[in-house]
Design an enzyme around this catalytic site. Structure first.
Site, PDB file in Angstrom:
ATOM      1  N   HIS A  13      -6.844  -0.042   0.697  1.00  0.00           N
ATOM      2  CA  HIS A  13      -5.394   1.364   0.843  1.00  0.00           C
ATOM      3  C   HIS A  13      -4.190   0.876  -0.242  1.00  0.00           C
ATOM      4  O   HIS A  13      -4.439  -0.658   0.284  1.00  0.00           O
ATOM      5  CB  HIS A  13      -5.561   0.701   2.301  1.00  0.00           C
ATOM      6  CG  HIS A  13      -4.114   2.293   2.118  1.00  0.00           C
ATOM      7  ND1 HIS A  13      -3.979   3.854   2.458  1.00  0.00           N
ATOM      8  CD2 HIS A  13      -2.834   1.541   2.950  1.00  0.00           C
ATOM      9  CE1 HIS A  13      -2.904   3.557   2.367  1.00  0.00           C
ATOM     10  NE2 HIS A  13      -1.805   2.830   3.103  1.00  0.00           N
ATOM     11  N   GLY A  28       0.396  -2.136  -0.217  1.00  0.00           N
ATOM     12  CA  GLY A  28       1.490  -2.715   0.683  1.00  0.00           C
ATOM     13  C   GLY A  28       1.329  -1.959   2.077  1.00  0.00           C
ATOM     14  O   GLY A  28       0.125  -1.141   2.428  1.00  0.00           O
ATOM     15  N   GLY A  31       3.929   3.478   4.728  1.00  0.00           N
ATOM     16  CA  GLY A  31       4.830   3.571   5.386  1.00  0.00           C
ATOM     17  C   GLY A  31       6.177   2.499   4.241  1.00  0.00           C
ATOM     18  O   GLY A  31       6.919   2.663   3.843  1.00  0.00           O
ATOM     19  N   LYS A  34       4.329   2.654  -1.368  1.00  0.00           N
ATOM     20  CA  LYS A  34       3.456   2.485  -2.469  1.00  0.00           C
ATOM     21  C   LYS A  34       3.930   4.014  -3.412  1.00  0.00           C
ATOM     22  O   LYS A  34       3.381   4.004  -4.349  1.00  0.00           O
ATOM     23  CB  LYS A  34       1.956   2.501  -2.128  1.00  0.00           C
ATOM     24  CG  LYS A  34       1.882   0.882  -0.989  1.00  0.00           C
ATOM     25  CD  LYS A  34       0.242   0.591  -0.446  1.00  0.00           C
ATOM     26  CE  LYS A  34      -0.096   2.011   0.153  1.00  0.00           C
ATOM     27  NZ  LYS A  34       0.991   2.380   1.980  1.00  0.00           N
ATOM     28  N   ASP A  52      -3.148   6.319  -2.296  1.00  0.00           N
ATOM     29  CA  ASP A  52      -3.859   5.980  -1.051  1.00  0.00           C
ATOM     30  C   ASP A  52      -4.884   5.459  -1.614  1.00  0.00           C
ATOM     31  O   ASP A  52      -5.336   4.009  -0.662  1.00  0.00           O
ATOM     32  CB  ASP A  52      -3.574   7.425  -0.557  1.00  0.00           C
ATOM     33  CG  ASP A  52      -4.033   7.454   0.887  1.00  0.00           C
ATOM     34  OD1 ASP A  52      -3.521   6.302   1.439  1.00  0.00           O
ATOM     35  OD2 ASP A  52      -5.013   8.415   1.184  1.00  0.00           O
ATOM     36  N   ARG A 106      15.856 -15.105  -6.453  1.00  0.00           N
ATOM     37  CA  ARG A 106      16.493 -14.764  -7.384  1.00  0.00           C
ATOM     38  C   ARG A 106      15.112 -14.701  -9.022  1.00  0.00           C
ATOM     39  O   ARG A 106      15.331 -14.062  -8.933  1.00  0.00           O
ATOM     40  CB  ARG A 106      17.180 -15.181  -8.169  1.00  0.00           C
ATOM     41  CG  ARG A 106      18.402 -14.094  -8.668  1.00  0.00           C
ATOM     42  CD  ARG A 106      19.850 -15.024  -9.213  1.00  0.00           C
ATOM     43  NE  ARG A 106      20.628 -14.339 -10.076  1.00  0.00           N
ATOM     44  CZ  ARG A 106      21.385 -14.571 -10.933  1.00  0.00           C
ATOM     45  NH1 ARG A 106      22.342 -15.362 -10.373  1.00  0.00           N
ATOM     46  NH2 ARG A 106      21.652 -13.801 -11.867  1.00  0.00           N
TER      47      ARG A 106
END
Length: 145
Positions: A13, A28, A31, A34, A52, A106
């Protein structure tokens, strides 16, 4: 994250985008953005490999991303619908981003992810206003330090 199922191939996925023959794997949770990141990169000249679901295939020392045939050339735009996009075809991966893991530094150290025994450079998310542009530049020019 490490995966070695099916002898160097499997479907995950994720989404994937190509730029100048170099692939970015977008990881990820559902939601996390991606498809949003993939759309941003398409707007910057990238090509869609898959949205997907991404097929990963190890070829020698490279990891290649491809799209399941039913999903080829299709990307979801949340709140808009399923859109058509030019399909890049099989693309060797050079870089991965994980939108489910936050980067606190950073100037972060070099990070890596191993998938099917192949190590890829890794950037941590989450999605921010400059992430697409930074990933595009990293694919084109690499990282200095």
């Amino acid at each position: 994250m490490t995966t070695d199922d099916q002898g160097g191939q499997g479907t995950i996925h994720a989404s994937a985008v190509a730029l100048d023959g170099r692939g970015l794997l977008i990881l990820g949770p559902p939601g996390s953005g991606k498809s949003t990141l993939a759309l941003a990169l398409l707007a910057m000249g990238g090509q869609l490999v898959a949205d997907d679901r991404v097929r990963l295939i190890r070829r020698g020392d490279r990891l290649v991303a491809s799209c399941p045939p039913r999903l080829s050339g299709l990307i979801e735009a949340r709140g808009v619908g399923i859109l058509r996009a030019g399909a890049a075809g099989d693309t060797p991966l050079s870089l991965a981003v994980d939108l489910g893991r936050a980067e606190d530094a950073r100037l972060p150290p070099s990070r890596h992810i191993t998938l099917h025994g192949v190590e890829l450079d890794l950037v941590l998310g989450p999605m921010g206003p400059h992430l697409g542009a930074a990933l595009r530049q990293m694919l084109i020019g690499g990282r200095f330090a």
